[in-house]
Design a protein around this motif. Structure first.
Motif, PDB file in Angstrom:
ATOM      1  N   TRP A  99       0.892  -1.574  -0.105  1.00 24.67           N
ATOM      2  CA  TRP A  99       0.298   0.276   0.196  1.00 24.67           C
ATOM      3  C   TRP A  99       1.035   1.233   0.239  1.00 24.67           C
ATOM      4  O   TRP A  99       0.566   2.850  -0.296  1.00 24.67           O
ATOM      5  CB  TRP A  99      -1.090  -0.051   1.299  1.00 24.67           C
ATOM      6  N   SER A 100       1.956   1.360   0.107  1.00 27.02           N
ATOM      7  CA  SER A 100       2.917   2.437   0.139  1.00 27.02           C
ATOM      8  C   SER A 100       3.313   3.150  -0.967  1.00 27.02           C
ATOM      9  O   SER A 100       3.507   4.836  -1.425  1.00 27.02           O
ATOM     10  CB  SER A 100       4.810   2.075   0.146  1.00 27.02           C
ATOM     11  N   ASP A 101       2.869   2.890  -2.599  1.00 29.54           N
ATOM     12  CA  ASP A 101       2.709   3.808  -3.656  1.00 29.54           C
ATOM     13  C   ASP A 101       1.186   3.830  -4.463  1.00 29.54           C
ATOM     14  O   ASP A 101       1.116   2.748  -5.318  1.00 29.54           O
ATOM     15  CB  ASP A 101       3.764   2.543  -4.896  1.00 29.54           C
ATOM     16  N   ALA A 102       0.692   4.444  -4.291  1.00 25.02           N
ATOM     17  CA  ALA A 102      -0.503   5.455  -3.949  1.00 25.02           C
ATOM     18  C   ALA A 102      -0.740   5.228  -6.176  1.00 25.02           C
ATOM     19  O   ALA A 102      -2.252   4.076  -6.110  1.00 25.02           O
ATOM     20  CB  ALA A 102      -1.221   6.775  -4.389  1.00 25.02           C
ATOM     21  N   ASP A 103       0.416   5.383  -6.894  1.00 26.18           N
ATOM     22  CA  ASP A 103      -0.287   4.832  -8.408  1.00 26.18           C
ATOM     23  C   ASP A 103      -0.357   4.095  -8.527  1.00 26.18           C
ATOM     24  O   ASP A 103      -1.040   3.027  -9.015  1.00 26.18           O
ATOM     25  CB  ASP A 103       0.971   5.998  -8.650  1.00 26.18           C
ATOM     26  N   ASP A 230      -4.222  14.193   1.069  1.00 26.27           N
ATOM     27  CA  ASP A 230      -4.745  14.319   2.772  1.00 26.27           C
ATOM     28  C   ASP A 230      -3.497  14.872   3.653  1.00 26.27           C
ATOM     29  O   ASP A 230      -2.164  14.297   3.636  1.00 26.27           O
ATOM     30  CB  ASP A 230      -4.883  12.539   3.439  1.00 26.27           C
ATOM     31  N   ALA A 231      -4.295  16.232   4.079  1.00 29.17           N
ATOM     32  CA  ALA A 231      -2.963  16.349   4.565  1.00 29.17           C
ATOM     33  C   ALA A 231      -1.145  16.033   5.746  1.00 29.17           C
ATOM     34  O   ALA A 231      -0.922  15.650   6.140  1.00 29.17           O
ATOM     35  CB  ALA A 231      -3.295  18.399   5.095  1.00 29.17           C
ATOM     36  N   GLU A 232      -2.690  14.590   6.795  1.00 29.79           N
ATOM     37  CA  GLU A 232      -2.386  13.724   7.243  1.00 29.79           C
ATOM     38  C   GLU A 232      -1.312  12.889   6.983  1.00 29.79           C
ATOM     39  O   GLU A 232      -0.741  12.360   7.680  1.00 29.79           O
ATOM     40  CB  GLU A 232      -3.492  13.245   8.221  1.00 29.79           C
ATOM     41  N   ASP A 233      -1.612  13.154   5.687  1.00 36.01           N
ATOM     42  CA  ASP A 233      -0.697  11.830   5.121  1.00 36.01           C
ATOM     43  C   ASP A 233       1.243  11.977   5.017  1.00 36.01           C
ATOM     44  O   ASP A 233       1.401  12.813   4.896  1.00 36.01           O
ATOM     45  CB  ASP A 233      -1.150  11.246   3.260  1.00 36.01           C
ATOM     46  N   THR A 234       1.480  10.731   5.722  1.00 37.82           N
ATOM     47  CA  THR A 234       2.770  10.787   6.421  1.00 37.82           C
ATOM     48  C   THR A 234       3.873  10.387   5.509  1.00 37.82           C
ATOM     49  O   THR A 234       5.039  11.099   5.369  1.00 37.82           O
ATOM     50  CB  THR A 234       3.260   9.804   7.601  1.00 37.82           C
ATOM     51  N   ARG A 235       3.223   9.617   3.864  1.00 33.70           N
ATOM     52  CA  ARG A 235       4.398   9.289   2.956  1.00 33.70           C
ATOM     53  C   ARG A 235       4.795  10.329   2.367  1.00 33.70           C
ATOM     54  O   ARG A 235       4.324  11.380   2.311  1.00 33.70           O
ATOM     55  CB  ARG A 235       3.595   8.256   2.322  1.00 33.70           C
ATOM     56  N   ALA A 236       5.851   9.465   1.653  1.00 33.27           N
ATOM     57  CA  ALA A 236       6.479  10.748   0.578  1.00 33.27           C
ATOM     58  C   ALA A 236       5.843  11.351  -0.567  1.00 33.27           C
ATOM     59  O   ALA A 236       4.822  10.365  -0.816  1.00 33.27           O
ATOM     60  CB  ALA A 236       7.756  10.520  -0.268  1.00 33.27           C
ATOM     61  N   GLY A 237       5.836  11.839  -0.741  1.00 30.77           N
ATOM     62  CA  GLY A 237       4.538  12.821  -2.009  1.00 30.77           C
ATOM     63  C   GLY A 237       4.705  12.517  -3.248  1.00 30.77           C
ATOM     64  O   GLY A 237       3.752  12.163  -3.850  1.00 30.77           O
ATOM     65  N   ASP A 238       5.459  11.827  -3.853  1.00 32.27           N
ATOM     66  CA  ASP A 238       5.734  11.209  -4.581  1.00 32.27           C
ATOM     67  C   ASP A 238       5.459   9.939  -4.471  1.00 32.27           C
ATOM     68  O   ASP A 238       5.225   8.955  -6.321  1.00 32.27           O
ATOM     69  CB  ASP A 238       7.347  11.124  -5.624  1.00 32.27           C
ATOM     70  N   ASP A 239       4.685   9.366  -3.880  1.00 31.97           N
ATOM     71  CA  ASP A 239       4.228   7.844  -3.900  1.00 31.97           C
ATOM     72  C   ASP A 239       2.239   8.389  -3.776  1.00 31.97           C
ATOM     73  O   ASP A 239       1.831   7.858  -3.876  1.00 31.97           O
ATOM     74  CB  ASP A 239       4.655   7.568  -3.094  1.00 31.97           C
ATOM     75  N   VAL A 240       2.387   9.818  -4.129  1.00 28.48           N
ATOM     76  CA  VAL A 240       0.796   9.868  -3.733  1.00 28.48           C
ATOM     77  C   VAL A 240       0.611  10.603  -5.049  1.00 28.48           C
ATOM     78  O   VAL A 240       1.188  11.034  -6.061  1.00 28.48           O
ATOM     79  CB  VAL A 240       0.740  10.965  -2.835  1.00 28.48           C
ATOM     80  N   ILE A 241      -0.510  10.308  -5.996  1.00 27.76           N
ATOM     81  CA  ILE A 241      -1.224  10.674  -6.737  1.00 27.76           C
ATOM     82  C   ILE A 241      -0.482  12.082  -7.190  1.00 27.76           C
ATOM     83  O   ILE A 241      -1.415  12.967  -6.626  1.00 27.76           O
ATOM     84  CB  ILE A 241      -2.569  10.248  -7.386  1.00 27.76           C
ATOM     85  N   ASP A 242      -0.093  12.670  -8.054  1.00 35.86           N
ATOM     86  CA  ASP A 242       0.201  14.004  -7.912  1.00 35.86           C
ATOM     87  C   ASP A 242      -0.642  14.565  -8.781  1.00 35.86           C
ATOM     88  O   ASP A 242      -2.239  14.926  -9.701  1.00 35.86           O
ATOM     89  CB  ASP A 242       1.542  14.224  -9.051  1.00 35.86           C
ATOM     90  N   ASP A 243      -0.525  16.263  -8.508  1.00 40.28           N
ATOM     91  CA  ASP A 243      -2.003  16.900  -8.715  1.00 40.28           C
ATOM     92  C   ASP A 243      -1.601  17.813  -9.503  1.00 40.28           C
ATOM     93  O   ASP A 243      -0.484  18.734  -9.744  1.00 40.28           O
ATOM     94  CB  ASP A 243      -2.354  17.841  -7.595  1.00 40.28           C
TER      95      ASP A 243
END
Length: 243
Positions: A99-103, A230-243
């Motif tokens: 679950w670490s890589d959103a993409d 989610d501002a509370e998400d603690t993972r690295a930004g590049d692991d989350v879908i980019d806006d």
């Protein structure tokens, strides 16, 4: 062996009706239309030598409807449950190991769920049933079943979204996205079936970079537009879908 109750007989005959209906769809026979469903085949599937038990179980009612019409009405309601199921989404989500890589999660769930939808007869059933259930109680039951399943998908999305570091945007709800995703899946499924065998058709197995199917790209774009980080998400930004 105890004698089956009237409810058990009814359920057995309806289960047989579903099985025969799906089989005719798979065989691309005219029997895929309810009006041409062979009641002898349904009876045999249920373990009876003739369709007499169908006529007995669905005997004429006070409105004068013949047994076949009454059987078809109940079968449409039973098929509605099969047609609108969203279990393939849950199966795809349940198969996630990392679950670490959103993409990667979005790509996997979209690719897997669409592949499962292509293999499951649910969309074929929905297409046939909605054409048959033009109005009246059968259409209402189909609509109720669709709403139930779409709401269930919305709940799955609402639960899973924080796991990819996102939350709903100000103008979106889980139900909004569930409606869009189910409509997208059904529409793409129809067109894939229609043209996928043609030379140059948009084959469903076509993949772009890193295994993204066209369906997965569309799902990712929908989530990107209707959700926010989610501002509370603690993972690295590049692991989350980019806006």
């Amino acid at each position: 062996m105890p004698k089956p109750t009237p409810d058990e007989i009814r359920r057995r005959l309806l289960d047989a009706g579903v099985a025969v209906f799906v089989r005719t769809l798979d065989a691309a026979r005219p029997g895929g239309q309810l009006a041409h469903l062979d009641l002898k085949e349904v009876a045999a599937e249920a373990g009876y030598r003739s369709p007499g038990m169908i006529y007995l179980t669905w005997a004429d009612d006070e409105d004068g409807r013949p047994p076949r019409e009454r059987f078809e009405a109940d079968l449409i309601e039973r098929l509605a449950e099969e047609a609108t199921g969203a279990e393939h989404i849950a199966e795809a989500i349940a198969s996630i190991d990392d679950w670490s890589d959103a993409d990667a999660i979005v790509r996997h769930v979209a690719n897997s769920s669409f592949g499962l939808a292509m293999a499951h007869p649910g969309n074929q059933i929905f297409e046939a049933v909605i054409a048959r259930a033009a109005d009246g109680p059968s259409r209402s039951r189909l609509a109720e079943a669709e709403l139930e399943q779409t709401s269930a998908l919305a709940a799955q999305l609402d639960t899973a979204l924080p796991d990819i570091g996102r939350r709903w945007g100000p103008d979106a709800t889980p139900l909004d996205v569930a409606w869009i995703l189910r409509s997208l899946e059904f529409g793409l499924w129809q067109r894939v079936r229609l043209v996928d065998e043609l030379e140059g058709g948009p084959h469903r197995e076509h993949r772009g970079s890193d295994g993204w199917t066209l369906y997965a790209v569309a799902v990712s774009a929908i989530l990107e537009h209707l959700t926010v980080p989610d501002a509370e998400d603690t993972r690295a930004g590049d692991d989350v879908i980019d806006d």
